[in-house]
Design a protein around this motif. Structure first.
Motif, mmCIF file in Angstrom:
data_model
loop_
_atom_site.group_PDB
_atom_site.id
_atom_site.type_symbol
_atom_site.label_atom_id
_atom_site.label_comp_id
_atom_site.label_asym_id
_atom_site.label_seq_id
_atom_site.Cartn_x
_atom_site.Cartn_y
_atom_site.Cartn_z
ATOM 1 N N LEU A 162 0.878 -1.282 -0.017
ATOM 2 C CA LEU A 162 0.063 -0.169 -0.080
ATOM 3 C C LEU A 162 0.758 1.168 -0.017
ATOM 4 C CD1 LEU A 162 -0.149 1.338 2.950
ATOM 5 C CD2 LEU A 162 -1.469 -0.347 3.717
ATOM 6 N N VAL A 163 0.319 2.270 -0.403
ATOM 7 C CA VAL A 163 0.938 3.681 -0.386
ATOM 8 C C VAL A 163 0.097 4.641 0.562
ATOM 9 C CG1 VAL A 163 1.408 5.551 -1.792
ATOM 10 C CG2 VAL A 163 2.191 3.428 -2.551
ATOM 11 N N VAL A 164 0.837 5.610 1.428
ATOM 12 C CA VAL A 164 0.395 6.531 1.989
ATOM 13 C C VAL A 164 0.633 7.936 1.442
ATOM 14 C CG1 VAL A 164 -0.223 7.491 4.295
ATOM 15 C CG2 VAL A 164 0.038 5.436 4.223
ATOM 16 N N ILE A 165 -0.201 8.719 1.083
ATOM 17 C CA ILE A 165 0.293 10.097 0.546
ATOM 18 C C ILE A 165 -0.137 11.166 1.457
ATOM 19 C CG2 ILE A 165 -0.057 11.762 -1.286
ATOM 20 C CD1 ILE A 165 1.314 9.297 -2.537
ATOM 21 N N ASP A 166 0.736 11.753 2.012
ATOM 22 C CA ASP A 166 0.476 12.943 2.886
ATOM 23 C C ASP A 166 0.648 14.354 2.084
ATOM 24 O OD1 ASP A 166 0.193 14.803 4.917
ATOM 25 O OD2 ASP A 166 1.866 13.958 6.186
ATOM 26 N N ILE A 167 -0.239 15.024 1.845
ATOM 27 C CA ILE A 167 -0.554 16.180 1.283
ATOM 28 C C ILE A 167 -0.743 17.257 2.193
ATOM 29 C CG2 ILE A 167 -1.339 17.564 -0.815
ATOM 30 C CD1 ILE A 167 -2.644 14.938 -1.729
ATOM 31 N N THR A 174 4.659 7.090 1.347
ATOM 32 C CA THR A 174 5.253 6.126 2.279
ATOM 33 C C THR A 174 4.568 4.871 1.466
ATOM 34 O OG1 THR A 174 5.158 7.287 4.150
ATOM 35 C CG2 THR A 174 5.331 4.883 4.256
ATOM 36 N N PHE A 175 5.681 4.061 1.003
ATOM 37 C CA PHE A 175 5.283 2.692 0.569
ATOM 38 C C PHE A 175 5.636 1.613 1.602
ATOM 39 C CE2 PHE A 175 7.110 -1.230 -1.312
ATOM 40 C CZ PHE A 175 5.864 -1.738 -2.184
ATOM 41 N N VAL A 176 4.774 0.791 1.729
ATOM 42 C CA VAL A 176 4.927 -0.448 2.577
ATOM 43 C C VAL A 176 4.657 -1.720 1.666
ATOM 44 C CG1 VAL A 176 4.293 -1.693 4.930
ATOM 45 C CG2 VAL A 176 4.160 0.924 4.676
#
Length: 365
Positions: A162-167, A174-176
């Protein structure tokens, strides 16, 4: 290492988008999160917001007295906000104080960040962890992004990869991976690109609810030119600052207010999708968007239009708090600092080794 114990922590962040303070309470041992407390959004007053904007743009030209005066105002604003939160929420053991980044030149390992953590500790009578980025920069890192290790804890039960995008003011990723692989880097511009445009041309602090962006037309020629920015093709880990994209954002000049907002919004979305497609090692099962950008429906719409290969959801849609995650992250990092656990890694900031970041400030009566 001392035995690991659980703390109730207040995290406080202040981003380059200049919206104000984001604060959040969590209970954690620096590995797991056991309880999510309340989150808070405290807008800056107009005078402080403009002082910070002036400092970010004119830092090199300012004298020390002016810098000190603005830092004092920022610190006192945070202390006032923290005091009000503490009065309504008992049992908080620690504060993670991110401070406010004024000048960040990642490639030169230069950082100037304001916020007096010692004064905060003294005035509130509570231990504070601050200056999270300094040790990373001394270890050859870029000082950002720092939230990756918290994203791992937060999403530990979600299907991977999964990927988390913090805008925030800048956008970060963040790639996990399926087997716990971790990669983090800044993808490109964030809310600051839109905020700067609407502030300069309409005296607004943001494009509220993406209203201007959705009514305007994307100028594809300008967008194509903006997407040629060299940062977007750099291999991660990499970090940007509020001035990194200044030259490309000047290409918006000459557009209408609405078209400029639409094109700036598209620049954020397209640079995020490019980062996922170019640098993420495995196609994510989903992409989770948090930060202020998750509250902009036009930006979320643009992202979804450009990402047919994977699902994009906001943090709220996944049961988390869009605006609280960054503040929660610094609360989490504060506990990791107390427990002598790493807060950044070579594959998140480019540091030469694992780094235990942050300085501890005990109250001095």
């Amino acid at each position: 290492m001392n035995s690991i114990h659980t703390s109730k922590v207040l995290g406080m962040t202040s981003g380059s988008s200049l919206d104000g303070i984001n604060a959040a309470i969590i209970t954690t041992d620096g590995i797991d999160v056991f309880e999510f407390g309340k989150t808070f959004d405290i807008p800056y007053d107009d005078n402080l917001r403009e002082a910070l904007r002036h400092m970010q743009k004119n830092f090199a030209l300012m004298d020390d007295d002016e810098k000190t005066r603005i830092e004092k105002s920022l610190t006192e604003f945070h202390i006032g906000a923290a005091r009000e939160i503490l009065s309504d929420h008992e049992g908080i053991d620690l504060i993670g104080f991110a401070g406010h980044v004024i000048c960040h030149k990642p490639n030169e390992h230069i950082l100037y960040q304001i916020g007096d953590a010692q004064k905060m500790a003294n005035d509130l009578g509570i231990k504070v962890v601050g200056k999270f980025r300094n040790a990373d920069i001394l270890a050859g890192g870029q000082g950002a992004p720092l939230s990756a290790i918290y994203h791992v804890a937060l999403m530990q039960n979600d299907e991977k990869p999964l990927v988390v995008i913090d805008i925030g003011g800048i956008s970060s990723l963040t790639f996990v991976g399926q087997n716990g692989e971790l990669l983090a880097f800044d993808t490109g511009p964030g809310n600051a690109a839109i905020n700067e445009w609407v502030n300069r041309h309409a005296g607004m602090y943001m494009d509220y609810n993406g209203t201007l962006g959705i009514t305007g037309q994307i100028n594809e020629d300008v967008l194509t030119s903006m997407m040629k920015h060299k940062f977007l093709n750099l291999q991660p880990p990499k970090a940007a600052d509020s001035q990194t994209f200044k030259d490309k954002l000047e290409h918006l000049e000459g557009l209408s207010l609405e078209d400029g907002a639409a094109t700036a919004t598209a620049f954020i979305a397209e640079s995020i999708i490019k980062a996922i497609n170019d640098f993420v090692p495995d196609k994510p099962k989903k992409v989770i968007v948090c930060g202020g950008g998750a509250k902009n429906p036009t930006l979320i719409r643009f992202l979804r239009q450009k990402s047919s290969d994977y699902i994009i959801k906001t943090a709220t849609e996944c049961g988390f708090d869009d605006m609280g995650i960054e503040a929660q992250a610094f609360a989490f990092l504060a506990v990791r600092r107390l427990q002598q656990m790493p807060t950044s890694y070579p594959f998140t900031t480019g540091a030469m080794c694992e780094v235990i970041g942050g300085e501890i400030f005990e109250p001095k009566i």
